[in-house]
Design a protein around this motif. Structure first.
Motif, PDB file in Angstrom:
ATOM      1  N   HIS A 120      38.291  45.668  43.453  1.00 51.29           N
ATOM      2  CA  HIS A 120      37.804  44.790  44.523  1.00 51.29           C
ATOM      3  C   HIS A 120      37.889  43.339  44.081  1.00 51.29           C
ATOM      4  O   HIS A 120      37.686  43.029  42.909  1.00 51.29           O
ATOM      5  CB  HIS A 120      36.338  45.214  44.780  1.00 51.29           C
TER       6      HIS A 120
ATOM      7  N   GLY B 252      36.358  39.586  45.608  1.00 52.88           N
ATOM      8  CA  GLY B 252      35.556  38.979  46.671  1.00 52.88           C
ATOM      9  C   GLY B 252      34.093  39.340  46.480  1.00 52.88           C
ATOM     10  O   GLY B 252      33.705  39.829  45.416  1.00 52.88           O
TER      11      GLY B 252
ATOM     12  N   GLN C 160      36.898  39.874  51.312  1.00 47.49           N
ATOM     13  CA  GLN C 160      37.281  40.672  50.154  1.00 47.49           C
ATOM     14  C   GLN C 160      38.596  41.404  50.315  1.00 47.49           C
ATOM     15  O   GLN C 160      39.078  41.597  51.432  1.00 47.49           O
ATOM     16  CB  GLN C 160      36.214  41.697  49.805  1.00 47.49           C
TER      17      GLN C 160
END
Ligand code: AGP
Length: 614
Positions: A100, A102, A159
């Motif tokens: 991931h 963000g 994200q």
């Protein structure tokens, strides 16, 4: 910020992921990890805090043959750098892994909800809620792609997410929500790649698809399918990007930053190439995206950007006023976006962004768009989000910039802004042929003058010996050289960690002068221009207080030589274009001081090349 890489194909994924992570090292990070799905469906995760070498050593002890996997370099936002907080993150049942980039803004609320449902968390990150949410959605019969779409609807903030499940071991699922950094899908032959940044993909392919806000890609070895979060299909075809692998390597240079400083004549030349005509004099900008009527209706230009790009915007303001004759201002994009700016369809917004992915600049652009303003991006990265949000774009054509400290893309941006100002002036009828001819001839001289300024490398290196142990620096300049002073200070603090301040020279007497003593080096940018005499007076004021003056002047200036402790003379350049040469000794000075202090020039601590969180 965080770096992302993924692979699916018939080769072993692990070496490709690790090599990709190495190519993302320039982003700066604090931990890294990879996850590979083995042929028997087993999920292997390796993570390590610190340098990538540690992770590579760890992986070397395993035989990882699986042909699908994901890798991540972390830049900590939630939770300190540690093995537990490093990505990829795993769900409770050990089926799904997620990487991931963000921030999940509502992660606390989601975490409490998931904890109440019995989920066990093993990290302090916001990311971990994503993998637990996916775990919750999968048993409902949803495939991984649908589960990712459902999660996108539950998380707040910008994200990029990549997920793999050992229950669907032939695919990667990637999604982009908002403007937190890109996800680029790379097409190979019988294999597919994904990454947050192009350098990780270029050894494999230049055939790329860039995800946009709200897109989901499901990627298998045979190709990719695309859809929106609401399920509507997308028909994306890969496009070929112009960057090559050689541009992403250091060549014979010790650091990317030095290589990129040396590439500046080409950056300026390539940004001009094909855009200027001399008989009759004209500027041609193909992707400008706004009509002559819109340009004629403009009452104001607002230029926005962050960091070095903001400094370009400040110089651009001068061009918009002096060349195009349009009242203009500049603003820090992160301030602009939250101050309910009074802009409308008669205000042109010019967003400057090397990466085209800086979250604050993108948010500023969205804000301006909501208010009906025409929008032009000055950008170096083809296909980046800024180029998609804007109505038009003037690319800076500098090639990849790997050094975290921007150098060549600043010169590219200044050149592009100059061209844009000439173009706006031309379309508004504000420049006659003679004036345009002069402007364009001035610009045409710059690649050569920038090349001459590069000869100052050695002199700046010698100067760095004397000043490498200084604790503080002051940079002063006026007019177009005020942003140059700010940039000189930014470069120095970024890579050498010396405290430095940039000021308009006239401001010195209003406070900063109290700092001056024999310990304080003061870099004064004082080329021969309309404010030269004023700047000379400022030099005298520094000397009268025992400050040590390093003056950046124009070749042949003996007056300056007599008044400063050290003088660096740049080639005489047309006044508006002086920043293209006065910046160069400041870049060299910062570079050599940082090298002498043993700093990591290309990956300075705490910094990321592309800032995708607020
Ligand atoms: C420049 O040396 C910095 N690394 C930084 O200030 C940078 O210019 C800023 O983060 C903006 O990036 P952008 O141009 O990609 O938007």
């Amino acid at each position: 910020m965080c770096g992302i890489i993924g692979y699916v194909g018939n080769q072993a994924a692990a070496p490709i992921l690790l090599e990709g992570l190495q190519r993302l090292e320039y982003r700066g990070y604090d931990s890294a990890g990879i996850a590979v799905v083995e042929q028997g469906g087993e999920l292997t995760i390796n993570k390590s805090v610190g340098r990538l070498q540690a992770l590579m050593g760890m992986v070397a002890n395993h035989t990882l043959a699986g042909g699908i996997g994901i890798g991540h370099t972390r830049w900590a936002t939630h939770g300190r750098p540690s093995n537990e907080n490093a990505h990829p993150h795993l769900d409770c049942q050990g089926n799904i892994v997620v990487i991931h980039n963000g921030i999940v803004e509502n992660y606390l609320e989601l975490k409490h909800h998931l904890l109440a449902k019995g989920h066990i968390f093993t990290s302090e990150t916001d990311t971990e809620v994503i993998v637990h949410l996916l775990e919750d959605d999968l048993p409902a019969g949803a495939g991984l792609t649908d589960a990712v779409a459902a999660v996108m609807g539950r998380i707040r903030g910008a994200q990029a997410i990549v997920a793999v499940s050992r229950l669907e071991p032939d695919r990667l699922v990637a999604a982009r929500v908002g403007n937190a950094g890109g996800v680029v899908i790379g097409y190979g032959k019988g294999e597919m790649f994904l990454a947050s940044d192009l350098p990780a993909l270029l050894p494999h392919t230049r055939e790329l698809v860039f995800l946009r806000d709200g897109d989901i890609a499901t990627i298998s070895a045979a190709g990719a399918t695309y859809r929106r979060q609401d399920g509507s299909p997308l028909d994306y075809k890969p496009e070929t990007v112009p960057y090559d692998l050689i541009a992403a390597t250091k060549g014979n240079y010790r650091h990317f930053m030095l290589k990129e400083i040396m590439e500046q004549p080409e950056s300026v030349l390539d940004t001009i190439r094909g855009r200027t005509w001399f008989e009759p004099p004209a500027v041609v900008l193909d992707d400008i995206g706004i009509t002559r009527e819109q340009i004629r209706a403009l009452r104001r230009v607002v230029l926005i950007g962050m960091g070095t790009s903001l400094h370009a915007a400040m110089i651009g303001r001068l061009y918009m006023e002096r060349i195009a004759g349009i009242p203009s201002e500049f603003d820090n994009a992160s301030e602009f976006r939250y101050r309910a700016p009074l802009v409308d369809s008669e205000t042109l917004i010019v967003a400057v962004a090397q990466s085209g992915e800086t979250v604050d600049t993108l948010a500023g652009m969205e804000e301006a768009k909501r208010r009906g303003s025409p929008l032009i991006a000055i950008c170096n990265m083809v296909g980046s989000q800024a180029t998609r949000v804007a109505d038009g774009v003037v690319y800076t054509r500098c090639g990849l910039e790997i050094g975290v400290a921007s150098t060549k893309t600043l010169l590219g941006a200044i050149t592009a802004l100059y061209l844009l100002a000439c173009y706006l002036g031309q379309e508004r009828g504000a420049i006659d042929a003679a004036a345009m001819s002069k402007r364009l001839n001035d610009l045409a001289r710059m690649p050569q003058l920038v090349g001459e300024a590069l000869k100052l490398d050695e002199q700046c290196e010698q100067l760095a010996h004397e000043f490498a142990t200084s604790r503080d620096f002051l940079f002063l300049g006026r007019g177009g050289n005020y942003p140059v002073a700010l940039e000189g200070a930014l470069k120095l603090k970024e890579i050498s960690y010396i405290h430095a301040e940039g000021y308009p020279a006239g401001e010195m007497k209003h406070g900063p002068i109290a700092l001056i003593d024999q310990e304080m080096p003061v870099v004064v940018i004082a080329p021969r221009d309309a404010v030269y005499e004023k700047t000379l007076a400022n030099i005298e004021e520094v000397r009268a207080r025992d400050g040590r003056v390093i003056a950046i002047g124009t070749q042949g200036d003996t007056t300056l030589t007599a008044r400063a402790d050290h003088v660096i003379l740049v080639p005489a350049a047309p006044e508006l274009l002086q920043p293209l040469v006065t910046l160069i000794p400041l870049q060299f000075l910062a570079y050599h001081i940082a090298v002498r202090r043993g700093c990591d020039v290309d990956q300075p601590r705490n910094l990321a090349k592309t800032v995708t969180v607020e």
